[in-house]
Design a protein around this motif. Structure first.
Motif, PDB file in Angstrom:
ATOM      1  N   VAL A 126       0.836  -1.206   0.000  1.00  0.00           N
ATOM      2  CA  VAL A 126       0.000   0.000   0.000  1.00  0.00           C
ATOM      3  C   VAL A 126       0.871   1.257   0.000  1.00  0.00           C
ATOM      4  CG1 VAL A 126      -2.024  -1.064   1.047  1.00  0.00           C
ATOM      5  CG2 VAL A 126      -0.220  -0.157   2.528  1.00  0.00           C
ATOM      6  N   GLU A 127       2.045   1.145   0.600  1.00  0.00           N
ATOM      7  CA  GLU A 127       2.933   2.313   0.676  1.00  0.00           C
ATOM      8  C   GLU A 127       3.378   2.775  -0.713  1.00  0.00           C
ATOM      9  OE1 GLU A 127       2.869   0.293   4.541  1.00  0.00           O
ATOM     10  OE2 GLU A 127       3.289  -0.440   2.501  1.00  0.00           O
ATOM     11  N   SER A 128       3.574   1.816  -1.625  1.00  0.00           N
ATOM     12  CA  SER A 128       3.999   2.199  -2.974  1.00  0.00           C
ATOM     13  C   SER A 128       2.904   2.998  -3.681  1.00  0.00           C
ATOM     14  CB  SER A 128       4.381   0.966  -3.797  1.00  0.00           C
ATOM     15  OG  SER A 128       3.249   0.156  -4.080  1.00  0.00           O
ATOM     16  N   VAL A 129       1.658   2.664  -3.407  1.00  0.00           N
ATOM     17  CA  VAL A 129       0.534   3.415  -3.982  1.00  0.00           C
ATOM     18  C   VAL A 129       0.414   4.790  -3.332  1.00  0.00           C
ATOM     19  CG1 VAL A 129      -1.965   3.457  -4.297  1.00  0.00           C
ATOM     20  CG2 VAL A 129      -0.707   1.309  -4.580  1.00  0.00           C
ATOM     21  N   THR A 130       0.567   4.827  -2.033  1.00  0.00           N
ATOM     22  CA  THR A 130       0.449   6.091  -1.295  1.00  0.00           C
ATOM     23  C   THR A 130       1.469   7.116  -1.769  1.00  0.00           C
ATOM     24  OG1 THR A 130      -0.542   5.095   0.667  1.00  0.00           O
ATOM     25  CG2 THR A 130       0.694   7.125   1.007  1.00  0.00           C
ATOM     26  N   ALA A 131       2.643   6.665  -2.182  1.00  0.00           N
ATOM     27  CA  ALA A 131       3.645   7.601  -2.701  1.00  0.00           C
ATOM     28  C   ALA A 131       3.066   8.413  -3.869  1.00  0.00           C
ATOM     29  CB  ALA A 131       4.889   6.836  -3.159  1.00  0.00           C
ATOM     30  N   GLY A 132       2.309   7.749  -4.728  1.00  0.00           N
ATOM     31  CA  GLY A 132       1.677   8.451  -5.841  1.00  0.00           C
ATOM     32  C   GLY A 132       0.571   9.372  -5.382  1.00  0.00           C
ATOM     33  N   LEU A 133      -0.233   8.894  -4.461  1.00  0.00           N
ATOM     34  CA  LEU A 133      -1.346   9.710  -3.938  1.00  0.00           C
ATOM     35  C   LEU A 133      -0.833  10.996  -3.302  1.00  0.00           C
ATOM     36  CD1 LEU A 133      -3.001  10.365  -1.039  1.00  0.00           C
ATOM     37  CD2 LEU A 133      -4.261  10.253  -3.184  1.00  0.00           C
ATOM     38  N   VAL A 134       0.208  10.885  -2.507  1.00  0.00           N
ATOM     39  CA  VAL A 134       0.749  12.056  -1.806  1.00  0.00           C
ATOM     40  C   VAL A 134       1.197  13.117  -2.800  1.00  0.00           C
ATOM     41  CG1 VAL A 134       2.680  12.858  -0.383  1.00  0.00           C
ATOM     42  CG2 VAL A 134       1.346  10.874   0.330  1.00  0.00           C
ATOM     43  N   TYR A 135       1.803  12.702  -3.881  1.00  0.00           N
ATOM     44  CA  TYR A 135       2.194  13.678  -4.903  1.00  0.00           C
ATOM     45  C   TYR A 135       0.969  14.327  -5.544  1.00  0.00           C
ATOM     46  CZ  TYR A 135       3.799  15.801  -9.199  1.00  0.00           C
ATOM     47  OH  TYR A 135       4.013  16.704 -10.219  1.00  0.00           O
ATOM     48  N   LEU A 136      -0.060  13.527  -5.840  1.00  0.00           N
ATOM     49  CA  LEU A 136      -1.259  14.068  -6.488  1.00  0.00           C
ATOM     50  C   LEU A 136      -1.910  15.188  -5.680  1.00  0.00           C
ATOM     51  CD1 LEU A 136      -3.185  10.969  -7.938  1.00  0.00           C
ATOM     52  CD2 LEU A 136      -1.725  12.602  -9.167  1.00  0.00           C
ATOM     53  N   VAL A 137      -1.893  15.075  -4.347  1.00  0.00           N
ATOM     54  CA  VAL A 137      -2.570  16.079  -3.510  1.00  0.00           C
ATOM     55  C   VAL A 137      -1.609  17.125  -2.955  1.00  0.00           C
ATOM     56  CG1 VAL A 137      -4.433  14.500  -2.903  1.00  0.00           C
ATOM     57  CG2 VAL A 137      -2.429  14.646  -1.406  1.00  0.00           C
ATOM     58  N   SER A 138      -0.383  17.134  -3.436  1.00  0.00           N
ATOM     59  CA  SER A 138       0.590  18.116  -2.953  1.00  0.00           C
ATOM     60  C   SER A 138       0.352  19.463  -3.618  1.00  0.00           C
ATOM     61  CB  SER A 138       2.021  17.644  -3.238  1.00  0.00           C
ATOM     62  OG  SER A 138       2.255  17.585  -4.640  1.00  0.00           O
ATOM     63  N   THR A 162      -5.096  14.354 -13.869  1.00  0.00           N
ATOM     64  CA  THR A 162      -4.218  13.237 -14.189  1.00  0.00           C
ATOM     65  C   THR A 162      -4.781  11.951 -13.605  1.00  0.00           C
ATOM     66  OG1 THR A 162      -2.249  14.630 -14.246  1.00  0.00           O
ATOM     67  CG2 THR A 162      -1.890  12.297 -13.849  1.00  0.00           C
ATOM     68  N   ILE A 163      -4.745  10.883 -14.398  1.00  0.00           N
ATOM     69  CA  ILE A 163      -5.059   9.552 -13.891  1.00  0.00           C
ATOM     70  C   ILE A 163      -3.723   8.861 -13.662  1.00  0.00           C
ATOM     71  CG2 ILE A 163      -6.235   7.369 -14.288  1.00  0.00           C
ATOM     72  CD1 ILE A 163      -7.965   8.838 -16.398  1.00  0.00           C
ATOM     73  N   LEU A 164      -3.317   8.772 -12.405  1.00  0.00           N
ATOM     74  CA  LEU A 164      -2.035   8.162 -12.062  1.00  0.00           C
ATOM     75  C   LEU A 164      -2.262   6.721 -11.628  1.00  0.00           C
ATOM     76  CD1 LEU A 164       1.039   8.485 -11.557  1.00  0.00           C
ATOM     77  CD2 LEU A 164       0.455   9.085  -9.197  1.00  0.00           C
ATOM     78  N   CYS A 165      -1.637   5.804 -12.320  1.00  0.00           N
ATOM     79  CA  CYS A 165      -1.707   4.386 -11.968  1.00  0.00           C
ATOM     80  C   CYS A 165      -0.489   4.043 -11.123  1.00  0.00           C
ATOM     81  CB  CYS A 165      -1.711   3.518 -13.230  1.00  0.00           C
ATOM     82  SG  CYS A 165      -2.921   4.069 -14.459  1.00  0.00           S
ATOM     83  N   ALA A 166      -0.707   3.307 -10.039  1.00  0.00           N
ATOM     84  CA  ALA A 166       0.401   3.010  -9.134  1.00  0.00           C
ATOM     85  C   ALA A 166       0.224   1.640  -8.509  1.00  0.00           C
ATOM     86  CB  ALA A 166       0.470   4.080  -8.027  1.00  0.00           C
ATOM     87  N   GLY A 167       1.328   0.897  -8.423  1.00  0.00           N
ATOM     88  CA  GLY A 167       1.286  -0.397  -7.766  1.00  0.00           C
ATOM     89  C   GLY A 167       2.585  -1.149  -7.900  1.00  0.00           C
ATOM     90  N   ALA A 168       3.020  -1.796  -6.821  1.00  0.00           N
ATOM     91  CA  ALA A 168       4.224  -2.633  -6.807  1.00  0.00           C
ATOM     92  C   ALA A 168       5.464  -1.865  -7.264  1.00  0.00           C
ATOM     93  CB  ALA A 168       4.024  -3.874  -7.679  1.00  0.00           C
ATOM     94  N   GLY A 169       5.459  -0.545  -7.060  1.00  0.00           N
ATOM     95  CA  GLY A 169       6.603   0.268  -7.464  1.00  0.00           C
ATOM     96  C   GLY A 169       6.519   0.776  -8.888  1.00  0.00           C
ATOM     97  N   GLY A 170       5.460   0.427  -9.599  1.00  0.00           N
ATOM     98  CA  GLY A 170       5.267   0.915 -10.964  1.00  0.00           C
ATOM     99  C   GLY A 170       4.332   2.115 -10.967  1.00  0.00           C
ATOM    100  N   TYR A 171       4.635   3.093 -11.818  1.00  0.00           N
ATOM    101  CA  TYR A 171       3.824   4.306 -11.924  1.00  0.00           C
ATOM    102  C   TYR A 171       3.636   4.642 -13.396  1.00  0.00           C
ATOM    103  CZ  TYR A 171       5.235   4.468  -7.079  1.00  0.00           C
ATOM    104  OH  TYR A 171       5.471   4.109  -5.771  1.00  0.00           O
ATOM    105  N   ALA A 172       2.414   4.906 -13.780  1.00  0.00           N
ATOM    106  CA  ALA A 172       2.103   5.238 -15.167  1.00  0.00           C
ATOM    107  C   ALA A 172       0.885   6.156 -15.182  1.00  0.00           C
ATOM    108  CB  ALA A 172       1.827   3.971 -15.974  1.00  0.00           C
ATOM    109  N   ALA A 173       0.631   6.759 -16.325  1.00  0.00           N
ATOM    110  CA  ALA A 173      -0.549   7.607 -16.483  1.00  0.00           C
ATOM    111  C   ALA A 173      -1.450   7.024 -17.560  1.00  0.00           C
ATOM    112  CB  ALA A 173      -0.148   9.030 -16.855  1.00  0.00           C
ATOM    113  N   THR A 174      -2.740   6.966 -17.271  1.00  0.00           N
ATOM    114  CA  THR A 174      -3.729   6.577 -18.279  1.00  0.00           C
ATOM    115  C   THR A 174      -4.250   7.846 -18.934  1.00  0.00           C
ATOM    116  OG1 THR A 174      -4.437   4.565 -17.155  1.00  0.00           O
ATOM    117  CG2 THR A 174      -6.000   5.570 -18.661  1.00  0.00           C
ATOM    118  N   LYS A 175      -4.263   7.848 -20.261  1.00  0.00           N
ATOM    119  CA  LYS A 175      -4.777   8.985 -21.009  1.00  0.00           C
ATOM    120  C   LYS A 175      -5.844   8.500 -21.992  1.00  0.00           C
ATOM    121  CE  LYS A 175      -0.647  11.881 -20.664  1.00  0.00           C
ATOM    122  NZ  LYS A 175      -1.291  13.040 -20.042  1.00  0.00           N
ATOM    123  N   ILE A 176      -6.833   9.330 -22.230  1.00  0.00           N
ATOM    124  CA  ILE A 176      -7.894   9.007 -23.175  1.00  0.00           C
ATOM    125  C   ILE A 176      -7.686   9.857 -24.418  1.00  0.00           C
ATOM    126  CG2 ILE A 176     -10.393   9.022 -23.572  1.00  0.00           C
ATOM    127  CD1 ILE A 176     -10.698   8.733 -20.504  1.00  0.00           C
TER     128      ILE A 176
END
Length: 307
Positions: free
Chosen positions: A217-229, A236-250
């Motif tokens: 969960v901590e790896s996901v929270t790292a992304g969340l914390v940046y989003l609300v900083s 932005t749709i930020l995908c996060a998990g297991a140390g991987g980070y990506a953005a989904t775009k339409i």
């Protein structure tokens, strides 16, 4: 780069008694935020309720020297959510951050799913996010500052068997974000969406044990914390998990224009490969851009000057 801090900021995290929400609340507090830990304390499917989970997280935060309060609002009930926000304003005078994280699961194939289960999941994930956002929106507008995070899922963005209710709700929050981005930007409100993958009560038993160890969960929270900083992104749709980070775009393909006499299902079928050709595709930021594109195609065909 300097550390991301939230000193003096006030955050509400829904569904923060366990899992991702708990991780988000703890990390925001560790970085200086005053945190409202919201949790109904129900089961994964939404039954029952207890404030003990939220109070336990509050104790962790206060024992570490932080500031936090617990609130057991059911996010599907606007009066309870409004009470939570009112108590936050009374205690700390403002709300800077809202993390819409609360959720439940009631998985079944669509043919076997009672409509009550569809409604319940949509109510928590989508309407719960709407209720919480509505309650903080005016205080944020008046303050000229706000950071809001929705929580989506690959189940909504891409689909997942047996999760029509969850997928519909999770794609719904993306559309919600898109509109709030347009309405909130002049008031200093940034709205983003987190699409997480982590080992929580909701994913337990679905992922092989060795792989699950990587999905913290901590790896996901790292992304969340940046989003609300303060200096975080917007829309932005930020995908996060297991140390991987990506953005989904339409994206939208350029498509084709068909003259009036060719605007038939047969001509659409004939041109379908061109319609779906991704070469030259664009990312739009509001629905009107699509309309303008199509009108430009038509105007060009008829020799009409626009503007």
């Amino acid at each position: 780069m300097s550390d991301i801090r939230f000193d003096g900021r006030v955050a509400i995290v829904t569904g923060a008694g366990t899992g991702l929400g708990k991780s988000h609340a703890l990390e925001l507090a560790r970085r200086g935020a005053k945190v409202v830990v919201n949790d109904l304390g129900g089961s994964v499917s939404g039954e029952g309720g207890s404030l003990s989970a939220a109070e336990s997280v509050v104790r962790e935060i206060t024992d570490a020297g932080g500031q936090a309060i617990a609130h057991g609002a059911n996010v599907t009930r606007i009066a309870e959510v409004q009470d939570m926000v009112d108590q936050t304003l009374k205690t700390w005078g403002k709300v800077d951050i809202l993390v819409n994280n609360a959720g439940i699961l009631r998985d079944k194939s669509f043919s076997k799913m009672p409509l009550e289960d569809f409604q319940a999941v949509v109510d928590v994930h989508l309407i719960g996010s709407v209720n919480a956002t509505k309650a903080v929106w005016e205080p944020m507008r008046e303050a000229g500052y706000g950071r809001i995070a929705m929580t989506s899922s690959s189940s909504g963005i891409y689909g997942n068997f047996g999760q029509s209710n969850y997928g519909a709700a999770k794609m719904g929050v993306v559309g919600f974000m898109n509109v709030l981005h347009l309405e909130g930007q002049k008031y200093g409100i940034k709205v983003n969406t987190l699409s997480p993958t982590a080992l929580t009560r909701m994913t337990e038993g679905l992922i092989p044990e060795e792989a699950a160890k990587l999905m913290t969960v901590e790896s996901v929270t790292a992304g969340l914390v940046y989003l609300v900083s303060e200096d975080g992104p917007a829309r932005t749709i930020l995908c996060a998990g297991a140390g991987g980070y990506a953005a989904t775009k339409i994206y939208e393909t350029p498509g084709v224009y068909l003259a009036p006499e060719d605007q038939t299902p047969e001509k659409v079928a004939e041109n379908f490969n061109k319609i779906v050709d991704p070469d030259g595709q664009q990312e739009f930021e509001q629905g009107g851009q699509q309309t303008f594109k199509f009108v430009e195609y038509a105007a060009r065909h008829f020799g009409v000057k626009l503007g």
